[in-house]
Design a protein around this motif. Structure first.
Motif, PDB file in Angstrom:
ATOM      1  N   VAL A 175     -10.173  -1.047  -8.460  1.00  0.00           N
ATOM      2  CA  VAL A 175      -9.061  -0.333  -8.808  1.00  0.00           C
ATOM      3  C   VAL A 175      -8.185  -0.716  -9.959  1.00  0.00           C
ATOM      4  O   VAL A 175      -7.643   0.471 -10.338  1.00  0.00           O
TER       5      VAL A 175
ATOM      6  N   PRO B 156      -6.600  12.600   6.769  1.00  0.00           N
ATOM      7  CA  PRO B 156      -6.352  11.029   6.726  1.00  0.00           C
ATOM      8  C   PRO B 156      -7.198  10.060   7.662  1.00  0.00           C
ATOM      9  O   PRO B 156      -7.172  10.613   8.953  1.00  0.00           O
ATOM     10  N   TYR B 157      -7.223   8.837   7.600  1.00  0.00           N
ATOM     11  CA  TYR B 157      -7.707   7.977   8.667  1.00  0.00           C
ATOM     12  C   TYR B 157      -6.662   6.691   8.407  1.00  0.00           C
ATOM     13  O   TYR B 157      -6.884   5.973   7.622  1.00  0.00           O
TER      14      TYR B 157
ATOM     15  N   LYS C 112       0.848  -1.171   0.039  1.00  0.00           N
ATOM     16  CA  LYS C 112       0.049   0.057   0.102  1.00  0.00           C
ATOM     17  C   LYS C 112       0.829   1.250  -0.078  1.00  0.00           C
ATOM     18  O   LYS C 112       1.915   1.415   0.655  1.00  0.00           O
TER      19      LYS C 112
ATOM     20  N   HIS D 163      -2.867   5.606   7.589  1.00  0.00           N
ATOM     21  CA  HIS D 163      -2.017   5.987   6.450  1.00  0.00           C
ATOM     22  C   HIS D 163      -2.454   5.594   5.047  1.00  0.00           C
ATOM     23  O   HIS D 163      -1.622   6.161   4.260  1.00  0.00           O
ATOM     24  N   ASP D 164      -3.553   4.981   5.056  1.00  0.00           N
ATOM     25  CA  ASP D 164      -3.635   4.477   3.448  1.00  0.00           C
ATOM     26  C   ASP D 164      -5.319   4.957   3.054  1.00  0.00           C
ATOM     27  O   ASP D 164      -5.917   4.450   1.939  1.00  0.00           O
ATOM     28  N   LYS D 165      -5.919   5.874   3.928  1.00  0.00           N
ATOM     29  CA  LYS D 165      -7.293   6.322   3.680  1.00  0.00           C
ATOM     30  C   LYS D 165      -7.486   7.444   4.023  1.00  0.00           C
ATOM     31  O   LYS D 165      -6.939   8.000   4.817  1.00  0.00           O
ATOM     32  N   ALA D 166      -8.354   8.409   3.206  1.00  0.00           N
ATOM     33  CA  ALA D 166      -8.875   9.851   4.129  1.00  0.00           C
ATOM     34  C   ALA D 166      -9.844  10.314   3.340  1.00  0.00           C
ATOM     35  O   ALA D 166     -10.343   9.673   2.349  1.00  0.00           O
ATOM     36  N   LYS D 167     -10.475  11.501   3.969  1.00  0.00           N
ATOM     37  CA  LYS D 167     -11.538  12.012   3.321  1.00  0.00           C
ATOM     38  C   LYS D 167     -10.854  13.233   2.487  1.00  0.00           C
ATOM     39  O   LYS D 167     -10.002  13.618   3.011  1.00  0.00           O
TER      40      LYS D 167
ATOM     41  N   LEU E 256      -6.612  16.706   2.534  1.00  0.00           N
ATOM     42  CA  LEU E 256      -6.948  15.425   2.997  1.00  0.00           C
ATOM     43  C   LEU E 256      -6.963  15.386   4.537  1.00  0.00           C
ATOM     44  O   LEU E 256      -6.052  15.475   5.204  1.00  0.00           O
TER      45      LEU E 256
ATOM     46  N   THR F 178     -13.485  -5.284  -5.544  1.00  0.00           N
ATOM     47  CA  THR F 178     -12.454  -4.211  -5.338  1.00  0.00           C
ATOM     48  C   THR F 178     -11.386  -4.286  -6.301  1.00  0.00           C
ATOM     49  O   THR F 178     -11.019  -3.350  -6.801  1.00  0.00           O
TER      50      THR F 178
ATOM     51  N   ILE G 150      -1.524   7.611   1.592  1.00  0.00           N
ATOM     52  CA  ILE G 150      -2.588   8.308   0.988  1.00  0.00           C
ATOM     53  C   ILE G 150      -2.237   9.563   0.413  1.00  0.00           C
ATOM     54  O   ILE G 150      -2.659  10.296  -0.715  1.00  0.00           O
TER      55      ILE G 150
END
Length: 83
Positions: free
Chosen positions: A79, A35-36, A16, A38-42, A33, A75, A19
């Motif tokens: 992707v 972050p939530y 991964k 290390h690899d997802k964010a709003k 961004l 998924t 983000i």
């Protein structure tokens, strides 16, 4: 018959990216961004408003499909299409 990795084996083997790196690749600055992990964010509402006048992108809908024996399902397909 060839032996296939399970879904969990594929997920654990994935490399991964942070983000922020993904955001930069598609033009979203770090300050927009939230972050939530290390690899997802709003994405901030300000950024969404700032690109409102841009040319529309393309929408690809991926509905329920059965995964292949290699574990390629919704998924993985989503992707891949996004890349």
């Amino acid at each position: 018959m060839a032996e296939f990795k399970t879904d969990i084996e594929i997920a654990r083997a994935a490399k991964k990216k942070p983000i922020q790196e993904i955001g930069a690749k598609i033009g979203i600055p770090n300050e927009h961004l939230l972050p939530y992990g290390h690899d997802k964010a709003k994405v901030s509402a300000e950024f969404i408003k700032s690109v409102k006048g841009n040319k529309d992108g393309k929408l690809i809908l991926v509905t329920a499909i059965n995964p292949t024996p290699a574990g390629e399902g919704k998924t993985t397909t989503t992707v891949g299409l996004g890349d």
